[in-house]
Design a protein around this motif. Structure first.
Motif, PDB file in Angstrom:
ATOM      1  N   SER A   4     104.771  13.793  82.778  1.00  0.00           N
ATOM      2  CA  SER A   4     104.422  12.672  81.896  1.00  0.00           C
ATOM      3  C   SER A   4     105.468  12.556  80.802  1.00  0.00           C
ATOM      4  O   SER A   4     105.286  13.075  79.713  1.00  0.00           O
ATOM      5  CB  SER A   4     103.036  12.859  81.295  1.00  0.00           C
ATOM      6  OG  SER A   4     102.953  14.074  80.617  1.00  0.00           O
ATOM      7  N   PRO A   5     106.595  11.900  81.124  1.00  0.00           N
ATOM      8  CA  PRO A   5     107.641  11.783  80.109  1.00  0.00           C
ATOM      9  C   PRO A   5     107.126  10.986  78.924  1.00  0.00           C
ATOM     10  O   PRO A   5     106.217  10.165  79.073  1.00  0.00           O
ATOM     11  CB  PRO A   5     108.766  11.042  80.824  1.00  0.00           C
ATOM     12  CG  PRO A   5     108.119  10.351  81.973  1.00  0.00           C
ATOM     13  CD  PRO A   5     106.899  11.143  82.329  1.00  0.00           C
ATOM     14  N   GLU A   6     107.714  11.247  77.793  1.00  0.00           N
ATOM     15  CA  GLU A   6     107.289  10.570  76.571  1.00  0.00           C
ATOM     16  C   GLU A   6     107.420   9.050  76.729  1.00  0.00           C
ATOM     17  O   GLU A   6     108.408   8.561  77.283  1.00  0.00           O
ATOM     18  CB  GLU A   6     108.219  11.047  75.463  1.00  0.00           C
ATOM     19  CG  GLU A   6     107.732  10.735  74.092  1.00  0.00           C
ATOM     20  CD  GLU A   6     108.692  11.283  73.036  1.00  0.00           C
ATOM     21  OE1 GLU A   6     109.809  10.731  72.924  1.00  0.00           O
ATOM     22  OE2 GLU A   6     108.305  12.230  72.343  1.00  0.00           O
ATOM     23  N   VAL A   7     106.425   8.303  76.295  1.00  0.00           N
ATOM     24  CA  VAL A   7     106.546   6.846  76.202  1.00  0.00           C
ATOM     25  C   VAL A   7     106.440   6.501  74.731  1.00  0.00           C
ATOM     26  O   VAL A   7     105.499   6.941  74.051  1.00  0.00           O
ATOM     27  CB  VAL A   7     105.436   6.113  76.989  1.00  0.00           C
ATOM     28  CG1 VAL A   7     105.640   4.604  76.900  1.00  0.00           C
ATOM     29  CG2 VAL A   7     105.423   6.570  78.443  1.00  0.00           C
ATOM     30  N   THR A   8     107.415   5.728  74.271  1.00  0.00           N
ATOM     31  CA  THR A   8     107.457   5.402  72.843  1.00  0.00           C
ATOM     32  C   THR A   8     107.626   3.889  72.689  1.00  0.00           C
ATOM     33  O   THR A   8     107.727   3.178  73.684  1.00  0.00           O
ATOM     34  CB  THR A   8     108.668   6.080  72.161  1.00  0.00           C
ATOM     35  OG1 THR A   8     109.852   5.590  72.788  1.00  0.00           O
ATOM     36  CG2 THR A   8     108.616   7.592  72.270  1.00  0.00           C
ATOM     37  N   TRP A  13     106.284   2.496  65.415  1.00  0.00           N
ATOM     38  CA  TRP A  13     105.338   3.453  65.971  1.00  0.00           C
ATOM     39  C   TRP A  13     104.215   2.746  66.726  1.00  0.00           C
ATOM     40  O   TRP A  13     103.871   1.609  66.401  1.00  0.00           O
ATOM     41  CB  TRP A  13     104.684   4.244  64.822  1.00  0.00           C
ATOM     42  CG  TRP A  13     105.536   5.312  64.236  1.00  0.00           C
ATOM     43  CD1 TRP A  13     106.573   5.969  64.840  1.00  0.00           C
ATOM     44  CD2 TRP A  13     105.409   5.866  62.920  1.00  0.00           C
ATOM     45  NE1 TRP A  13     107.095   6.907  63.973  1.00  0.00           N
ATOM     46  CE2 TRP A  13     106.404   6.873  62.795  1.00  0.00           C
ATOM     47  CE3 TRP A  13     104.542   5.626  61.853  1.00  0.00           C
ATOM     48  CZ2 TRP A  13     106.552   7.630  61.634  1.00  0.00           C
ATOM     49  CZ3 TRP A  13     104.695   6.373  60.689  1.00  0.00           C
ATOM     50  CH2 TRP A  13     105.694   7.366  60.587  1.00  0.00           C
ATOM     51  N   THR A  38      96.574  16.713  66.669  1.00  0.00           N
ATOM     52  CA  THR A  38      97.375  15.494  66.869  1.00  0.00           C
ATOM     53  C   THR A  38      98.384  15.314  65.750  1.00  0.00           C
ATOM     54  O   THR A  38      99.485  14.812  65.954  1.00  0.00           O
ATOM     55  CB  THR A  38      96.436  14.256  66.936  1.00  0.00           C
ATOM     56  OG1 THR A  38      95.468  14.484  67.950  1.00  0.00           O
ATOM     57  CG2 THR A  38      97.212  12.982  67.233  1.00  0.00           C
ATOM     58  N   HIS A  43     103.218  12.342  63.452  1.00  0.00           N
ATOM     59  CA  HIS A  43     101.974  11.676  63.841  1.00  0.00           C
ATOM     60  C   HIS A  43     100.912  11.842  62.770  1.00  0.00           C
ATOM     61  O   HIS A  43     100.700  12.948  62.269  1.00  0.00           O
ATOM     62  CB  HIS A  43     101.466  12.224  65.182  1.00  0.00           C
ATOM     63  CG  HIS A  43     102.429  11.936  66.292  1.00  0.00           C
ATOM     64  ND1 HIS A  43     103.534  12.711  66.520  1.00  0.00           N
ATOM     65  CD2 HIS A  43     102.473  10.920  67.192  1.00  0.00           C
ATOM     66  CE1 HIS A  43     104.226  12.194  67.536  1.00  0.00           C
ATOM     67  NE2 HIS A  43     103.605  11.106  67.958  1.00  0.00           N
ATOM     68  N   ASP A  65     104.752   8.969  69.812  1.00  0.00           N
ATOM     69  CA  ASP A  65     104.470   9.432  71.177  1.00  0.00           C
ATOM     70  C   ASP A  65     103.112   8.914  71.636  1.00  0.00           C
ATOM     71  O   ASP A  65     102.061   9.377  71.186  1.00  0.00           O
ATOM     72  CB  ASP A  65     104.522  10.970  71.185  1.00  0.00           C
ATOM     73  CG  ASP A  65     104.221  11.551  72.555  1.00  0.00           C
ATOM     74  OD1 ASP A  65     103.952  10.780  73.502  1.00  0.00           O
ATOM     75  OD2 ASP A  65     104.233  12.795  72.671  1.00  0.00           O
ATOM     76  N   TRP A  67     101.585   9.209  74.472  1.00  0.00           N
ATOM     77  CA  TRP A  67     100.763  10.211  75.159  1.00  0.00           C
ATOM     78  C   TRP A  67      99.976  11.040  74.152  1.00  0.00           C
ATOM     79  O   TRP A  67      98.845  11.446  74.407  1.00  0.00           O
ATOM     80  CB  TRP A  67     101.626  11.142  76.022  1.00  0.00           C
ATOM     81  CG  TRP A  67     101.944  10.578  77.371  1.00  0.00           C
ATOM     82  CD1 TRP A  67     103.174  10.218  77.840  1.00  0.00           C
ATOM     83  CD2 TRP A  67     101.026  10.322  78.441  1.00  0.00           C
ATOM     84  NE1 TRP A  67     103.067   9.745  79.118  1.00  0.00           N
ATOM     85  CE2 TRP A  67     101.768   9.799  79.523  1.00  0.00           C
ATOM     86  CE3 TRP A  67      99.643  10.483  78.591  1.00  0.00           C
ATOM     87  CZ2 TRP A  67     101.180   9.437  80.735  1.00  0.00           C
ATOM     88  CZ3 TRP A  67      99.057  10.121  79.801  1.00  0.00           C
ATOM     89  CH2 TRP A  67      99.817   9.604  80.850  1.00  0.00           C
ATOM     90  N   ARG A  68     100.585  11.301  73.033  1.00  0.00           N
ATOM     91  CA  ARG A  68      99.889  12.089  72.008  1.00  0.00           C
ATOM     92  C   ARG A  68      98.680  11.316  71.479  1.00  0.00           C
ATOM     93  O   ARG A  68      97.626  11.876  71.220  1.00  0.00           O
ATOM     94  CB  ARG A  68     100.869  12.406  70.875  1.00  0.00           C
ATOM     95  CG  ARG A  68     100.464  13.593  70.046  1.00  0.00           C
ATOM     96  CD  ARG A  68     101.579  13.980  69.076  1.00  0.00           C
ATOM     97  NE  ARG A  68     101.126  15.068  68.245  1.00  0.00           N
ATOM     98  CZ  ARG A  68     101.375  16.354  68.497  1.00  0.00           C
ATOM     99  NH1 ARG A  68     102.100  16.706  69.528  1.00  0.00           N
ATOM    100  NH2 ARG A  68     100.902  17.282  67.695  1.00  0.00           N
ATOM    101  N   SER A  71      96.076  11.510  74.091  1.00  0.00           N
ATOM    102  CA  SER A  71      95.437  12.829  74.127  1.00  0.00           C
ATOM    103  C   SER A  71      94.375  12.946  73.033  1.00  0.00           C
ATOM    104  O   SER A  71      93.339  13.583  73.241  1.00  0.00           O
ATOM    105  CB  SER A  71      96.462  13.947  73.935  1.00  0.00           C
ATOM    106  OG  SER A  71      97.349  13.928  75.008  1.00  0.00           O
TER     107      SER A  71
END
Ligand code: 76R
Length: 233
Positions: A4-8, A13, A38, A43, A65, A67-68, A71
């Motif tokens: 799961s590569p970072e998606v930005t 932000w 988190t 973040h 991020d 994905w963060r 999560s």
């Protein structure tokens, strides 16, 4: 497992607003840990005790991020919170304010929240109208750029009367959620929020062209305090 590569976002932000209700399975320690884990240098997570029936608690999470941010949502769900509404958006600099100096652009793209002393919070989504009335007027998107820019200039002028009293964080969501912006407002007193929104209702950009979704209002505090106050034991 797939990587799961970072998606930005390429600029600014990602911003995730989550509105949640308590369930009997809700676990205080797991909610506090989800928020703590988190937050890092980049973040931020704000926690709000929501007033009224629409939700018990809101989280506004922002950072590079995505994905963060996802999560956080997963962890809160696993902690027994039910997400009853949400909003996905991104920080941005308005296309009508391209010439803002860097000291004004940076806080738009990378806001450091919460603002000192402003614990009254509201959030609502907003769009500009696309349906014209009978004479063909009333569609923001068919106005020439210069007209829109003038209207937004007037908006900025009435907004500046609230400088210091209100922090607006307008985040863009065209193409990623149901409205075009998320509007998050912070004030010291609840009526600061009411006054600014009421004043804006007379700006042509809002009076004629603004359409709004549901409003959420609440009280910003650290997550442990919010947990206490909403009965999350
Ligand atoms: O960034 C800037 O400060 C420049 C001036 C400015 C822009 C470009 C500005 C100032 N706003 C801008 C853009 Mn705003 N704003 C809202 C709402 O409820 C409603 O009717 C509207 C919700 C409030 C309360 C508010 C307050 N603003 C925008 C945009 C994006 C438009 C686009 O790009 O097309 C939206 C949707 C929007 C909505 N605005 C201010 C305020 C306040 C208080 C200010 C002054 C900020 C300050 O000077 O500190």
């Amino acid at each position: 497992m797939l990587p799961s590569p970072e998606v930005t976002t390429s600029v600014g932000w990602g911003v995730l607003h989550l509105f949640c209700k308590l369930t009997p399975a809700a676990e205080r320690a797991a909610v506090l840990a989800a928020v703590d884990d988190t937050v890092d240098r980049e973040h931020q997570v704000l926690t709000v005790a929501v007033l009224g029936h629409k939700a018990d608690v809101a989280f506004m999470a922002l950072g590079p991020d995505l994905w963060r941010l996802r999560s956080l949502q997963t962890r809160l769900q696993q902690a027994g919170l039910e997400v009853v509404d949400s909003y996905v958006s991104m920080t941005e600099v308005s296309e009508y304010a391209p010439d803002l100096p860097p000291e004004m652009k940076t806080p738009r793209l990378y806001p450091q929240l919460p603002p000192e002393g402003k614990r009254a919070f509201c959030f609502y989504p907003m769009s500009k109208r696309r349906e014209a009335v009978a004479d063909g007027s009333g569609n923001w998107f068919t106005l020439p750029y210069d007209t829109r820019r003038e209207l937004m200039y007037d908006h900025g002028k009435s907004g500046r009367r609230f400088r210091g009293r209100i922090l607006q964080v307008v985040t863009g969501s065209t193409g990623v959620d149901d409205f075009e912006w998320g509007v998050t407002l912070f004030g010291e007193h609840l009526d600061d929020l009411k006054d600014v929104v009421y004043t804006m209702r007379y700006d042509e950009a809002s009076a004629i062209y603004g359409t709004f979704g549901a409003f959420y209002t609440g009280l910003l505090a650290d997550t442990a305090t919010v947990a206490d106050r909403i009965g999350l034991r």
